[in-house]
Design an enzyme around this catalytic site. Structure first.
Site, PDB file in Angstrom:
ATOM      1  N   HIS A 124       2.324   3.401  -8.915  1.00 23.39           N
ATOM      2  CA  HIS A 124       2.067   2.054  -9.189  1.00 23.39           C
ATOM      3  C   HIS A 124       3.253   1.341 -10.104  1.00 23.39           C
ATOM      4  O   HIS A 124       3.650   0.407  -9.422  1.00 23.39           O
ATOM      5  CB  HIS A 124       0.791   1.637  -9.891  1.00 23.39           C
ATOM      6  CG  HIS A 124      -0.332   2.227  -9.206  1.00 23.39           C
ATOM      7  ND1 HIS A 124      -0.649   1.782  -7.825  1.00 23.39           N
ATOM      8  CD2 HIS A 124      -1.247   2.774  -9.489  1.00 23.39           C
ATOM      9  CE1 HIS A 124      -1.597   2.396  -7.345  1.00 23.39           C
ATOM     10  NE2 HIS A 124      -2.224   3.144  -8.420  1.00 23.39           N
ATOM     11  N   ARG A 155     -12.340   2.510  -8.175  1.00 24.20           N
ATOM     12  CA  ARG A 155     -11.350   3.692  -8.282  1.00 24.20           C
ATOM     13  C   ARG A 155     -11.711   4.226  -9.577  1.00 24.20           C
ATOM     14  O   ARG A 155     -12.514   3.672 -10.532  1.00 24.20           O
ATOM     15  CB  ARG A 155     -10.024   3.219  -8.309  1.00 24.20           C
ATOM     16  CG  ARG A 155      -9.401   2.808  -6.851  1.00 24.20           C
ATOM     17  CD  ARG A 155      -8.099   2.472  -6.773  1.00 24.20           C
ATOM     18  NE  ARG A 155      -7.812   2.215  -5.482  1.00 24.20           N
ATOM     19  CZ  ARG A 155      -6.588   2.227  -4.978  1.00 24.20           C
ATOM     20  NH1 ARG A 155      -5.448   2.556  -5.588  1.00 24.20           N
ATOM     21  NH2 ARG A 155      -6.260   1.814  -3.844  1.00 24.20           N
ATOM     22  N   ASP A 172       0.803  -1.113   0.059  1.00 26.47           N
ATOM     23  CA  ASP A 172       0.024  -0.085  -0.029  1.00 26.47           C
ATOM     24  C   ASP A 172       0.782   1.236  -0.203  1.00 26.47           C
ATOM     25  O   ASP A 172       2.098   1.179   0.481  1.00 26.47           O
ATOM     26  CB  ASP A 172      -0.936  -0.147   1.353  1.00 26.47           C
ATOM     27  CG  ASP A 172      -2.091   0.867   1.074  1.00 26.47           C
ATOM     28  OD1 ASP A 172      -2.426   1.330  -0.191  1.00 26.47           O
ATOM     29  OD2 ASP A 172      -2.740   1.294   2.069  1.00 26.47           O
ATOM     30  N   LEU A 215       9.615 -20.985  -5.381  1.00 20.62           N
ATOM     31  CA  LEU A 215       8.933 -20.126  -4.731  1.00 20.62           C
ATOM     32  C   LEU A 215       7.480 -20.073  -5.309  1.00 20.62           C
ATOM     33  O   LEU A 215       7.381 -19.743  -6.609  1.00 20.62           O
ATOM     34  CB  LEU A 215       9.462 -18.671  -4.716  1.00 20.62           C
ATOM     35  CG  LEU A 215       8.565 -17.408  -4.070  1.00 20.62           C
ATOM     36  CD1 LEU A 215       8.320 -17.595  -2.848  1.00 20.62           C
ATOM     37  CD2 LEU A 215       9.291 -16.177  -4.477  1.00 20.62           C
TER      38      LEU A 215
END
Ligand code: IPE
Ligand code: IPE
Ligand code: MG
Length: 235
Positions: free
Chosen positions: A34, A68, A17, A128
């Protein structure tokens, strides 16, 4: 007597965030924040794999983020497509298996197809598992699980329903619950992230905005985890 394990978490989850505020501070458009956030993510994924942590879950887009402005939503979708285009080779090189938590059917076709391709292309990797929470909401996930169980039409399943069985109907089926959750940007809330799975997760909140969150702060957070005493209701 201490039962502090000193071990790294098996599963780290991150609420990434503060991208918008990072950009605002620099008089830049939110989408620039972003983009900078993607760079942070790239470094954190690499470090996570290097540390031998097996699961990393990142909150990329919530079910509420559709509210948004359209430009920002489109910008985020485009960033995801670009991310896959640019990073797929690296993900494969680093043994990262991609997985999506969330309802992919609601994504724009171009985005969905790109994501589905990346899921297939990284499917064999084992170092991963990177879970991207995309169009993800914790409440939505629980409702879907309930409906899905009901739709089996199997009364035995209902009779035997317990936490283990229920978990198998969540997006995170077969994935251990996060041991550690990091949220950046100073907000101290869950924002509909993994409501079921976070029951006993250790939480870490930092004022740092996501684009500024780097490897050294990641280590600081992980050191904090290593010193936690997890009781799970016991003494
Ligand atoms: C987090 O950054 C990324 C997404 C929610 C997609 P924000 O966009 O929420 O940044 P702030 O909270 O407005 O600073
Ligand atoms: C949570 O951040 C969602 C993601 C990081 C993708 P938000 O910025 O959407 O959360 P709120 O609105 O501040 O709670
Ligand atoms: Mg935010």
């Amino acid at each position: 007597m201490s039962n502090i394990s000193g071990a790294y978490p098996v599963h780290v989850a991150i609420i990434m965030d503060g991208n918008g505020r990072w950009a605002k501070k620099r008089f830049m458009p939110r989408i620039a924040g972003h983009k900078a956030g993607v760079e942070s993510l790239r470094k954190i994924i690499e470090e996570t794999g290097d540390l031998g942590i097996k699961y990393l879950t990142v909150y990329a887009f919530s079910t509420e983020n559709w509210n948004r402005p359209k430009d920002e939503v489109n910008g985020l979708m485009n960033l995801l497509v670009n991310y896959i285009d640019n990073e797929l080779n690296n993900l494969n090189k680093n043994g990262v298996r991609l997985n999506i938590l969330g309802d992919m059917s609601a994504l724009p076709t171009k985005v969905r197809e790109k994501v589905e391709m990346a899921l297939v292309e990284t499917n064999k990797n084992t170092k991963l598992t990177l879970n991207i929470a995309l169009n993800y909401g914790g409440r939505d996930e629980i409702i879907r699980a309930v409906k899905s169980i009901y739709n089996q039409g199997d009364s035995e399943l209902i009779d035997n329903l317990d936490e283990d069985i229920f978990s198998r109907f969540l997006y995170t089926a077969n994935i251990p619950d996060p041991d550690f959750v990091i949220r950046t940007s100073g907000e101290v809330r869950i924002s509909n992230f993994l409501l079921w799975q976070l029951a006993y997760s250790e939480m870490y909140f930092t004022e740092t905005l996501w684009p500024d969150f780097g490897v050294s702060e990641y280590h600081k957070a992980l050191d904090s985890f290593k010193n936690r005493k997890r009781r799970f209701g016991k003494i």
